[in-house]
Design a protein around this motif. Sequence first.
Motif, mmCIF file in Angstrom:
data_model
loop_
_atom_site.group_PDB
_atom_site.id
_atom_site.type_symbol
_atom_site.label_atom_id
_atom_site.label_comp_id
_atom_site.label_asym_id
_atom_site.label_seq_id
_atom_site.Cartn_x
_atom_site.Cartn_y
_atom_site.Cartn_z
ATOM 1 N N SER A 140 1.355 4.625 2.439
ATOM 2 C CA SER A 140 0.581 3.392 2.382
ATOM 3 C C SER A 140 1.115 2.400 1.355
ATOM 4 O O SER A 140 0.802 1.216 1.427
ATOM 5 C CB SER A 140 -0.889 3.701 2.077
ATOM 6 N N PHE A 141 1.918 2.874 0.375
ATOM 7 C CA PHE A 141 2.437 1.974 -0.653
ATOM 8 C C PHE A 141 3.838 2.389 -1.056
ATOM 9 O O PHE A 141 4.091 3.550 -1.365
ATOM 10 C CB PHE A 141 1.515 1.996 -1.880
ATOM 11 N N LEU A 142 4.782 1.434 -1.014
ATOM 12 C CA LEU A 142 6.143 1.643 -1.501
ATOM 13 C C LEU A 142 6.289 0.834 -2.776
ATOM 14 O O LEU A 142 6.212 -0.401 -2.746
ATOM 15 C CB LEU A 142 7.172 1.188 -0.450
ATOM 16 N N ASP A 143 6.491 1.512 -3.902
ATOM 17 C CA ASP A 143 6.517 0.772 -5.169
ATOM 18 C C ASP A 143 7.908 0.209 -5.449
ATOM 19 O O ASP A 143 8.917 0.614 -4.866
ATOM 20 C CB ASP A 143 6.026 1.648 -6.325
ATOM 21 N N ASP A 144 7.941 -0.733 -6.362
ATOM 22 C CA ASP A 144 9.173 -1.446 -6.678
ATOM 23 C C ASP A 144 10.281 -0.514 -7.148
ATOM 24 O O ASP A 144 11.459 -0.757 -6.879
ATOM 25 C CB ASP A 144 8.909 -2.500 -7.758
ATOM 26 N N LEU B 172 14.987 -1.191 4.735
ATOM 27 C CA LEU B 172 14.507 -1.530 6.073
ATOM 28 C C LEU B 172 13.976 -0.295 6.800
ATOM 29 O O LEU B 172 12.980 -0.369 7.535
ATOM 30 C CB LEU B 172 15.637 -2.175 6.884
ATOM 31 N N ARG B 173 14.621 0.823 6.581
ATOM 32 C CA ARG B 173 14.168 2.060 7.228
ATOM 33 C C ARG B 173 12.915 2.623 6.566
ATOM 34 O O ARG B 173 12.091 3.260 7.215
ATOM 35 C CB ARG B 173 15.313 3.064 7.248
ATOM 36 N N LEU B 174 12.764 2.387 5.273
ATOM 37 C CA LEU B 174 11.520 2.769 4.605
ATOM 38 C C LEU B 174 10.352 1.951 5.152
ATOM 39 O O LEU B 174 9.269 2.489 5.399
ATOM 40 C CB LEU B 174 11.650 2.549 3.095
ATOM 41 N N TYR B 175 10.568 0.647 5.345
ATOM 42 C CA TYR B 175 9.510 -0.190 5.926
ATOM 43 C C TYR B 175 9.144 0.307 7.322
ATOM 44 O O TYR B 175 7.964 0.411 7.676
ATOM 45 C CB TYR B 175 9.952 -1.654 6.029
ATOM 46 N N LYS B 176 10.171 0.576 8.114
ATOM 47 C CA LYS B 176 9.943 1.022 9.495
ATOM 48 C C LYS B 176 9.123 2.310 9.509
ATOM 49 O O LYS B 176 8.171 2.447 10.278
ATOM 50 C CB LYS B 176 11.287 1.229 10.208
ATOM 51 N N ARG B 177 9.505 3.260 8.653
ATOM 52 C CA ARG B 177 8.770 4.524 8.612
ATOM 53 C C ARG B 177 7.326 4.305 8.177
ATOM 54 O O ARG B 177 6.397 4.922 8.713
ATOM 55 C CB ARG B 177 9.480 5.480 7.650
ATOM 56 N N ALA B 178 7.118 3.427 7.197
ATOM 57 C CA ALA B 178 5.763 3.169 6.718
ATOM 58 C C ALA B 178 4.901 2.533 7.807
ATOM 59 O O ALA B 178 3.728 2.890 7.976
ATOM 60 C CB ALA B 178 5.812 2.264 5.494
ATOM 61 N N HIS C 177 1.650 -5.976 3.073
ATOM 62 C CA HIS C 177 1.325 -6.974 2.067
ATOM 63 C C HIS C 177 2.287 -6.824 0.894
ATOM 64 O O HIS C 177 2.436 -5.725 0.340
ATOM 65 C CB HIS C 177 -0.103 -6.790 1.546
ATOM 66 N N VAL C 178 2.936 -7.909 0.517
ATOM 67 C CA VAL C 178 3.764 -7.897 -0.690
ATOM 68 C C VAL C 178 2.836 -8.081 -1.879
ATOM 69 O O VAL C 178 2.161 -9.111 -2.002
ATOM 70 C CB VAL C 178 4.835 -9.014 -0.649
ATOM 71 N N GLU C 179 2.782 -7.063 -2.751
ATOM 72 C CA GLU C 179 1.887 -7.090 -3.896
ATOM 73 C C GLU C 179 2.690 -7.014 -5.191
ATOM 74 O O GLU C 179 3.893 -6.733 -5.181
ATOM 75 C CB GLU C 179 0.906 -5.913 -3.832
ATOM 76 N N ARG C 180 2.015 -7.232 -6.267
ATOM 77 C CA ARG C 180 2.643 -7.035 -7.565
ATOM 78 C C ARG C 180 2.905 -5.536 -7.735
ATOM 79 O O ARG C 180 1.981 -4.733 -7.735
ATOM 80 C CB ARG C 180 1.735 -7.537 -8.685
ATOM 81 N N GLY C 181 4.169 -5.180 -7.815
ATOM 82 C CA GLY C 181 4.513 -3.770 -7.982
ATOM 83 C C GLY C 181 5.005 -3.077 -6.732
ATOM 84 O O GLY C 181 5.414 -1.921 -6.789
ATOM 85 N N GLY C 182 4.978 -3.755 -5.575
ATOM 86 C CA GLY C 182 5.476 -3.104 -4.367
ATOM 87 C C GLY C 182 4.923 -3.698 -3.088
ATOM 88 O O GLY C 182 4.441 -4.837 -3.070
ATOM 89 N N ILE C 183 4.975 -2.934 -2.025
ATOM 90 C CA ILE C 183 4.503 -3.368 -0.704
ATOM 91 C C ILE C 183 3.465 -2.381 -0.204
ATOM 92 O O ILE C 183 3.710 -1.163 -0.211
ATOM 93 C CB ILE C 183 5.655 -3.470 0.308
ATOM 94 N N ARG C 184 2.336 -2.904 0.240
ATOM 95 C CA ARG C 184 1.267 -2.053 0.776
ATOM 96 C C ARG C 184 1.225 -2.177 2.299
ATOM 97 O O ARG C 184 1.314 -3.280 2.842
ATOM 98 C CB ARG C 184 -0.091 -2.452 0.200
ATOM 99 N N PHE C 185 1.096 -1.025 2.975
ATOM 100 C CA PHE C 185 1.034 -0.973 4.434
ATOM 101 C C PHE C 185 -0.343 -0.458 4.823
ATOM 102 O O PHE C 185 -0.835 0.523 4.257
ATOM 103 C CB PHE C 185 2.113 -0.042 4.984
ATOM 104 N N GLN C 186 -0.965 -1.117 5.797
ATOM 105 C CA GLN C 186 -2.311 -0.712 6.192
ATOM 106 C C GLN C 186 -2.609 -1.167 7.611
ATOM 107 O O GLN C 186 -1.944 -2.074 8.135
ATOM 108 C CB GLN C 186 -3.341 -1.307 5.236
#
Length: 344
Positions: free
Chosen positions: A260-264, A276-282, A321-330
């Motif tokens: 749900s969250f990939l940190d910086d 790009l592959r981390l985003y795809k998997r998430a 969502h691009v957040e402070r500290g990383g990207i959140r997927f939901q």
Amino acid sequence: MSDLTPWGARLCLRTEAFIRELGPQGLEGGTLVLAVSGGLDSTAMAVIAKLLAPRLGVRLRAAHLDHLLRPESGGDALFCRSLCGELGIPLDDASRDVKALAADWKTGIEDAGRRARYAWLEEIRHNAGACAVSCAHHLDDLAADQLMRLIRGAGWPALGGMPAWDPRRHVLRPLLLTPKADLRRLLAESGLSWREDASNADHDFTRNRVRLNILPLMARENPDYLGSAAELWRQARMDENHWNEEVLKATPQAGGPGWSFLDDAILRASSQALRLRLYKRAVEALGPGQPLSAALHGLDEAWRNRATGKRFQFPGGKEAHVERGGIRFQPGPEPGVDTSGSGG
């Protein structure tokens, strides 16, 4: 198998080798559900599966779903009952009003039919305690699927086409590298008939337009285009396996809710290709819906530019969502929620 011609026997043995190499673990001793429509492809698959079942150590069960879209579809069901009776394969059959489902789901007929079919096949698989559903996609289907993915904007290695074994949906495609011409020849040599689906010539469906118009053009430019499609698929599978290993190395703690969250820290330590592959998997961890390459690149650009608050939507109602500290997927908002401020 002794009743087959030497060519037919070799075809069956190649299919067996393909299943053993790429099929699911634990197939031996289990049950395999065959998705049969009565057409050439699934009729040939049923014949091959019946011949290979003792060698593979599997029990067979067949399933046929009538979409109620054609006046003659009842004849398809009767044909499947007759075919499975001759082969000694138990058959489950049912019908779904796909036109009504498409209206309810606000989607196209083709998509509604696919969703209804796979949902019902999974129900049959689950109730039978089967390890997999076997679908009759062949090499011509694979080549068309690659072109459709290119048209939609899929990235690599998704451009290689559908997998032979899809563990998420429990779908096995044992004929994926077998040309349709070989299946036609097998039935002809065996003296078996099949049903023709008139909707396969309907140009209202994207898949049909690709199969009937674009694929023949490609084959005219390269007579061995199907061979090239098979080689592209093999290369994609090798690359996919490699990147899956790299993804696991980069995110050993991820999996299930962990996506749900990939940190910086993880993203900064990863190359763009890996990100790009981390985003795809998430995105894929949230459920069905294939993320397209352009959206993944846009998400990466937003992260690199520190565009905090930027939001990207993906098929299946999923969001990043691009957040402070990383990207959140939901998962996306419930229907009716205002998303007018979203980006991407």
